[in-house]
Each structure stands twice: as structure tokens, then as C-alpha cells.
Design an enzyme around this catalytic site. Structure first.
Site, PDB file in Angstrom:
ATOM      1  N   ASN A   9       0.882  -1.172   0.000  1.00 56.34           N
ATOM      2  CA  ASN A   9       0.000   0.000   0.000  1.00 56.34           C
ATOM      3  C   ASN A   9       0.917   1.219   0.000  1.00 56.34           C
ATOM      4  OD1 ASN A   9      -1.802   2.032   0.472  1.00 56.34           O
ATOM      5  ND2 ASN A   9      -2.688   1.147   2.322  1.00 56.34           N
ATOM      6  N   ARG A  93      -2.614  -2.083  -3.380  1.00 54.37           N
ATOM      7  CA  ARG A  93      -3.780  -1.217  -3.236  1.00 54.37           C
ATOM      8  C   ARG A  93      -3.668  -0.120  -4.289  1.00 54.37           C
ATOM      9  NH1 ARG A  93      -5.828   2.152   1.934  1.00 54.37           N
ATOM     10  NH2 ARG A  93      -7.854   2.581   1.072  1.00 54.37           N
ATOM     11  N   HIS A 181     -12.728   3.574  -0.532  1.00 56.24           N
ATOM     12  CA  HIS A 181     -12.692   2.702   0.657  1.00 56.24           C
ATOM     13  C   HIS A 181     -13.318   1.334   0.369  1.00 56.24           C
ATOM     14  CE1 HIS A 181     -12.352   6.498   3.335  1.00 56.24           C
ATOM     15  NE2 HIS A 181     -11.166   5.921   3.241  1.00 56.24           N
ATOM     16  N   HIS A 208     -17.065   4.032   7.622  1.00 60.38           N
ATOM     17  CA  HIS A 208     -15.599   3.909   7.671  1.00 60.38           C
ATOM     18  C   HIS A 208     -15.058   5.264   8.109  1.00 60.38           C
ATOM     19  CE1 HIS A 208     -11.574   2.453   6.149  1.00 60.38           C
ATOM     20  NE2 HIS A 208     -11.373   3.759   6.254  1.00 60.38           N
ATOM     21  N   LEU A 209     -14.735   5.374   9.398  1.00 64.90           N
ATOM     22  CA  LEU A 209     -14.332   6.666   9.956  1.00 64.90           C
ATOM     23  C   LEU A 209     -12.879   6.606  10.399  1.00 64.90           C
ATOM     24  CD1 LEU A 209     -17.528   7.248  12.181  1.00 64.90           C
ATOM     25  CD2 LEU A 209     -17.172   7.929   9.792  1.00 64.90           C
ATOM     26  N   GLY A 212      -9.218   9.260   6.526  1.00 59.01           N
ATOM     27  CA  GLY A 212     -10.172   9.373   5.427  1.00 59.01           C
ATOM     28  C   GLY A 212     -11.480   8.815   5.964  1.00 59.01           C
ATOM     29  N   ARG A 241      -9.519  16.788   5.031  1.00 58.19           N
ATOM     30  CA  ARG A 241     -10.316  17.072   3.819  1.00 58.19           C
ATOM     31  C   ARG A 241     -11.682  17.629   4.216  1.00 58.19           C
ATOM     32  NH1 ARG A 241      -9.595  11.147   1.338  1.00 58.19           N
ATOM     33  NH2 ARG A 241      -7.878  10.820   2.788  1.00 58.19           N
ATOM     34  N   ASP A 283      -6.300  14.907  14.359  1.00 50.51           N
ATOM     35  CA  ASP A 283      -6.366  13.643  15.084  1.00 50.51           C
ATOM     36  C   ASP A 283      -7.510  13.672  16.098  1.00 50.51           C
ATOM     37  OD1 ASP A 283      -5.726  11.564  17.103  1.00 50.51           O
ATOM     38  OD2 ASP A 283      -3.936  11.332  15.862  1.00 50.51           O
ATOM     39  N   MET A 284      -8.440  12.732  15.941  1.00 57.25           N
ATOM     40  CA  MET A 284      -9.615  12.721  16.814  1.00 57.25           C
ATOM     41  C   MET A 284      -9.244  12.582  18.287  1.00 57.25           C
ATOM     42  SD  MET A 284     -12.787  13.070  17.062  1.00 57.25           S
ATOM     43  CE  MET A 284     -13.803  12.818  15.628  1.00 57.25           C
ATOM     44  N   ARG A 285      -8.187  11.817  18.582  1.00 54.78           N
ATOM     45  CA  ARG A 285      -7.782  11.655  19.989  1.00 54.78           C
ATOM     46  C   ARG A 285      -7.417  13.002  20.619  1.00 54.78           C
ATOM     47  NH1 ARG A 285      -4.020   6.725  18.469  1.00 54.78           N
ATOM     48  NH2 ARG A 285      -3.829   8.186  16.769  1.00 54.78           N
ATOM     49  N   ILE A 329     -11.415   5.860  13.961  1.00 53.70           N
ATOM     50  CA  ILE A 329     -12.372   6.544  14.837  1.00 53.70           C
ATOM     51  C   ILE A 329     -13.556   5.622  15.137  1.00 53.70           C
ATOM     52  CG2 ILE A 329     -13.915   8.534  15.045  1.00 53.70           C
ATOM     53  CD1 ILE A 329     -11.984  10.063  13.131  1.00 53.70           C
ATOM     54  N   GLU A 331     -13.726   2.413  15.216  1.00 50.39           N
ATOM     55  CA  GLU A 331     -13.400   1.280  16.081  1.00 50.39           C
ATOM     56  C   GLU A 331     -13.049   1.708  17.504  1.00 50.39           C
ATOM     57  OE1 GLU A 331     -10.318  -1.050  14.105  1.00 50.39           O
ATOM     58  OE2 GLU A 331     -11.383  -0.807  12.210  1.00 50.39           O
ATOM     59  N   GLU A 379      -8.157  -4.088   5.326  1.00 48.46           N
ATOM     60  CA  GLU A 379      -8.041  -3.957   3.871  1.00 48.46           C
ATOM     61  C   GLU A 379      -6.964  -4.879   3.305  1.00 48.46           C
ATOM     62  OE1 GLU A 379      -7.791   0.000   5.159  1.00 48.46           O
ATOM     63  OE2 GLU A 379      -9.019   0.769   3.529  1.00 48.46           O
TER      64      GLU A 379
HETATM   65  P1  ADP Z   1      -6.292   6.037   8.016  1.00 51.68           P
HETATM   66  O1  ADP Z   1      -7.424   6.605   7.215  1.00 51.68           O
HETATM   67  O2  ADP Z   1      -5.034   6.854   7.943  1.00 51.68           O
HETATM   68  O3  ADP Z   1      -6.077   4.535   7.850  1.00 51.68           O
HETATM   69  P2  ADP Z   1      -7.159   5.282  10.684  1.00 51.68           P
HETATM   70  O4  ADP Z   1      -8.226   4.343  10.276  1.00 51.68           O
HETATM   71  O5  ADP Z   1      -5.938   4.738  11.320  1.00 51.68           O
HETATM   72  O6  ADP Z   1      -6.759   6.270   9.521  1.00 51.68           O
HETATM   73  O7  ADP Z   1      -7.831   6.342  11.703  1.00 51.68           O
HETATM   74  C1  ADP Z   1      -7.112   7.395  12.249  1.00 51.68           C
HETATM   75  C2  ADP Z   1      -8.060   8.196  13.140  1.00 51.68           C
HETATM   76  O8  ADP Z   1      -8.522   7.333  14.200  1.00 51.68           O
HETATM   77  C3  ADP Z   1      -7.395   9.402  13.807  1.00 51.68           C
HETATM   78  O9  ADP Z   1      -8.276  10.510  13.782  1.00 51.68           O
HETATM   79  C4  ADP Z   1      -7.249   8.926  15.236  1.00 51.68           C
HETATM   80  O10 ADP Z   1      -7.277   9.992  16.149  1.00 51.68           O
HETATM   81  C5  ADP Z   1      -8.476   8.063  15.404  1.00 51.68           C
HETATM   82  N1  ADP Z   1      -8.331   7.208  16.577  1.00 51.68           N
HETATM   83  C6  ADP Z   1      -7.473   6.177  16.772  1.00 51.68           C
HETATM   84  N2  ADP Z   1      -7.600   5.694  18.039  1.00 51.68           N
HETATM   85  C7  ADP Z   1      -8.547   6.435  18.654  1.00 51.68           C
HETATM   86  C8  ADP Z   1      -9.138   6.444  19.966  1.00 51.68           C
HETATM   87  N3  ADP Z   1      -8.750   5.575  20.892  1.00 51.68           N
HETATM   88  N4  ADP Z   1     -10.108   7.370  20.212  1.00 51.68           N
HETATM   89  C9  ADP Z   1     -10.491   8.245  19.288  1.00 51.68           C
HETATM   90  N5  ADP Z   1      -9.978   8.299  18.037  1.00 51.68           N
HETATM   91  C10 ADP Z   1      -9.028   7.413  17.725  1.00 51.68           C
END
Ligand code: ADP
Length: 400
Positions: A9, A93, A181, A208-209, A212, A241, A283-285, A329, A331, A379
Site C-alpha cells: 500500500n 492497493r 474505501h 468507515h471513519l 479518510g 479534507r 487527530d480525533m484523539r 475513529i 473502532e 483492507e
Molecule cells: P487512516 O485513514 O489513515 O487509515 P485510521 O483508520 O488509522 O486512519 O484512523 C485514524 C483516526 O482514528 C485518527 O483521527 C485517530 O485519532 C483516530 N483514533 C485512533 N484511536 C482512537 C481512539 N482511541 N479514540 C479516538 N480516536 C481514535
């Protein structure tokens, strides 16, 4: 000697890889890793199936290893590591298969030339996805390579879902809603029967959150509509985005702010979404941990738009039986999941707050008319399975 398949990928300055072998009809990871910062301070790391580091190398800052140099390192690593395995092919990919590639395809020079025609449709991804295919075709021409597309899964959508209301001569140039996706959605569709037979055969929206983000409406496991369109910039707001945007905004940016295509591209792909709205992070975290009102605003907008798209996709399905959260996000963020489920109460979703907090697979109550699930996506397994099928080896790659 066991057969193995490598999965690649490739992005603009990095690539991820994994090596799958098969035992008892199921794939398992022999090694996985990544090469990153390929043009600034390259770093390569590989781990075995249990996560233990089995190879690592850093190059001096300023080294322009590039994709080709990193690929050479990967091939040398695989040769060392592959003592007990025979590499039967590489699955890649590839973000865009246009309307022509409804299935994965074995790549030769003519297929590669056809896929290069889609570069203008996905300029930020397609060239990087194709570069290692070209390199391997030149260096190891006997090694079979398969392109697996993010768009293919959505080609089952009715024509009306794929069309923009533009004049036919523009549509005929391939200006369509492709959806992306797809490798993730195909994985979810494939494992969904293990979680819920009703969701698998019914009307299900998969969210798929990740960095992307998109959503897909599935009827009996087939895509009927999705939030992403011509490019992966459409639909939901994402890490950086903007998601769907009135085309009039683009005209305004050109006329009033004298922005050209490249400046607008940067704005909508790299400076918008959670990062742009919060001004803090993509970053959501980080946003969830912040008490800055701008972080709250970004999460509010993300959740609001998910809710709107849920209604739209439920309309495309003519009803709703299940929703599935996946990717980073989906998961991991309990708070976002609970909020989305509560906002979707009117659609028949009743969240089980404790199950959601526990991290259960099913996060809806037994009475909930619409069931809600959390299913980790994979994936890479989809690519390994598709590659094995195309290469005509044992086509029994289930899920790990
Ligand atoms: P990509 O599209 O790059 O594959 P991912 O599927 O890895 O992305 O998702 C990344 C997003 O998931 C980031 O916004 C990250 O903050 C969020 N994320 C990962 N772990 C957590 C968590 N424990 N709580 C909230 N958000 C999370």
C-alpha cells in the site's frame, strides 16, 4: 514450501507492506511493516505476526532513498525472510480503477498504461500506488502483480447513484461518482454474516471513519450508494479534507481570493476537515482530549454531517436494518459512536451505552429496531484474498 503473498500500500512518502501465508485455508501474517519518510529521513521496520520487530533500519537525515530504494530493501528483506515461503505474487492497493475495472486485475504493461490514465482522477494517490508496480515489472518481470481497487466495490451501484447532473459529454469523460474505501467495505461485507445474518442480508450502512472517512449503503452486502464521489474529497469532513462543498465555494475562491487549482487542492485536501475547523489537529484523539471550543466545534460538525449522511443513505436503501462502525475513529471512539447512535434514534437505533463502553461488537440494545455493530476492518486481507483468487491459487482466503 508454503505459498506467500505480499501486499503493498504505497503513498506519497511511505509504503506499508505485509506478507501473508495460508494455513488450513486461512491467511496469517508472516511479516508486516512500513517504510516511511522516504525522501527526508528514511526508516524501515518489519515485525512478525506477533508484533516483534524482526528488521529495522534508519538512513541518515537528508538521504533520498525514494520508493525504489525502499522497495529494493523490502525485496532483500523478503528474500531473507522468505526461506520457508515461495512468493507467488504481490497485491497492490490502487485507489482508482475507473469504471472499467470492476474487479482486481493482473497487471502487465498494457494494464499499467490503462491505469495511468486515471492519474488525473486521483492525482494525490494513483501515481504513488502505480510507481512500485512499474518498478517491480522492470526488476522482477516474472513476479505476478495484481491491482486491487478502492473503487471496484461500488460499481454495483445503480447508474443514478453514480451520476452527477452534468451534461452527457462531461459524464462521458468519466466524471462520475466512483466511491472509495471499497477494500474496507468488501472486508466488512464478507465478515458481516459472522456477526449478524440479518445485517448481512439486509439494508446496512457502514461508517468507515478514519483519517479518510466515508459511508456506504449496502443492500445484501452490495454497495448501492456512498458518500464519496468523483474524488476522495467528497462526502464527510475528514482529518484534513473538507468533504462535500458547494461548487460555488470553489468559484468564489478563484474569483475573490485568486486561488488557482493547486491552492484549492491544498485547501480542500490538506488544510480543511477536523484540522481546518479546529485549527488544532486532524487527530480525533487530540480533539477529544481538548477543552478548546474549536475542538468541540470540529467534532460537532463531523457528527452532524455523519447524521445527515445516515439519513440520505437510509433513503437510498429505502429503510435501515443495521449500522456498522469501522476504521480508526469508528473502532475506537466510544464517545463519537454513542453520539452518532443517539442522533440516529429517529431511524430506529437504540444504543446500549454499557456495551459501547465495554467495546462489544454489538452496541445496540436487544429491542433496537436497527442493530449497531463495531467491526475492525482489514483492507490488507481483502487485497491478499483478491490477489490469491486472481492468481488462481487456493481461493479459500477467509478472514483472520
Ligand atoms: P487512516 O485513514 O489513515 O487509515 P485510521 O483508520 O488509522 O486512519 O484512523 C485514524 C483516526 O482514528 C485518527 O483521527 C485517530 O485519532 C483516530 N483514533 C485512533 N484511536 C482512537 C481512539 N482511541 N479514540 C479516538 N480516536 C481514535
Amino acid at each position: 514450501m508454503a505459498d506467500a503473498i505480499a501486499v503493498l500500500n504505497a503513498g506519497s512518502s511511505s509504503f506499508k507492506f505485509s506478507l501473508f501465508a495460508q494455513a488450513d485455508g486461512r491467511p496469517f501474517v508472516v511479516a508486516r511493516g512500513q517504510a516511511e519518510s522516504l525522501y527526508t529521513s528514511p526508516h524501515f521496520i518489519a515485525k512478525d505476526g506477533s508484533g516483534a520487530v524482526i528488521d529495522e533500519k534508519s538512513w541518515n537525515a537528508g538521504t533520498k532513498l525514494g520508493h525504489d530504494g525502499a522497495l529494493d530493501h523490502l525485496v532483500a528483506f523478503l528474500r531473507r525472510r522468505l526461506a520457508e515461503h515461495r512468493l507467488i505474487g504481490v497485491g497492490h492497493r490502487v485507489v482508482h480503477g475507473g469504471s472499467a475495472y470492476t474487479d482486481p486485475v493482473r497487471v502487465d504493461e498494457s494494464v499499467l498504461a490503462a491505469l495511468e490514465k486515471y492519474v488525473p482522477l486521483a492525482p494525490l494517490h494513483q501515481p504513488h500506488n502505480l510507481a512500485p508496480i512499474r518498478t517491480l515489472l522492470q526488476r522482477l518481470p516474472e513476479l505476478p502483480q495484481v491491482a486491487c481497487f478502492d473503487t471496484s466495490f461500488h460499481r454495483s451501484q445503480p447508474a443514478v447513484a453514480q451520476a452527477f447532473a452534468l451534461p452527457t459529454e462531461i459524464t462521458d469523460r468519466g466524471v462520475l461518482r466512483y466511491g472509495f474505501h471499497g477494500l474496507s467495505y468488501e472486508y466488512i461485507a464478507r465478515v458481516l454474516p459472522d456477526y449478524s445474518a440479518a445485517a448481512a442480508r439486509g439494508r446496512t450502512i457502514v461508517l468507515h471513519l478514519g483519517n479518510g472517512a466515508s459511508m456506504c449503503a449496502m443492500a445484501a452486502g452490495r454497495s448501492v450508494a456512498s458518500t464519496m464521489g468523483f474524488t476522495a474529497a467528497d462526502g464527510l469532513p475528514m482529518g484534513t479534507r473538507c468533504g462535500n462543498l458547494d461548487p460555488g465555494v470553489v468559484l468564489y475562491l478563484m474569483d475573490e481570493l485568486a486561488m488557482d487549482a493547486r491552492a484549492i487542492e491544498k485547501l480542500i485536501y490538506q488544510q480543511s476537515g477536523l484540522l481546518g475547523v479546529s485549527g488544532i489537529s486532524s487527530d480525533m484523539r487530540t480533539l477529544e482530549a481538548s477543552d478548546d471550543p474549536r475542538a468541540r466545534r470540529a467534532i460537532d460538525l463531523f457528527a452532524y454531517r455523519i447524521g445527515r449522511e445516515l439519513g440520505s443513505l437510509a433513503a437510498a436503501l429505502g429503510g435501515l436494518d443495521a449500522i456498522v462502525f469501522t476504521a480508526g475513529i469508528g473502532e475506537n471512539s466510544r464517545a463519537l459512536r454513542e453520539r452518532v447512535c443517539r442522533d440516529a434514534e429517529w431511524l430506529g437505533v437504540q444504543v446500549d451505552v454499557e456495551a459501547n463502553q465495554r467495546g462489544s461488537a454489538c452496541i445496540s440494545t436487544p429491542q433496537s429496531r436497527v442493530s449497531a455493530w463495531v467491526i475492525p476492518t482489514n483492507e490488507e486481507i481483502t487485497i491478499a484474498r483478491q490477489t490469491r483468487e486472481i492468481l488462481g491459487a487456493r481461493a479459500d482466503t477467509g478472514h483472520a
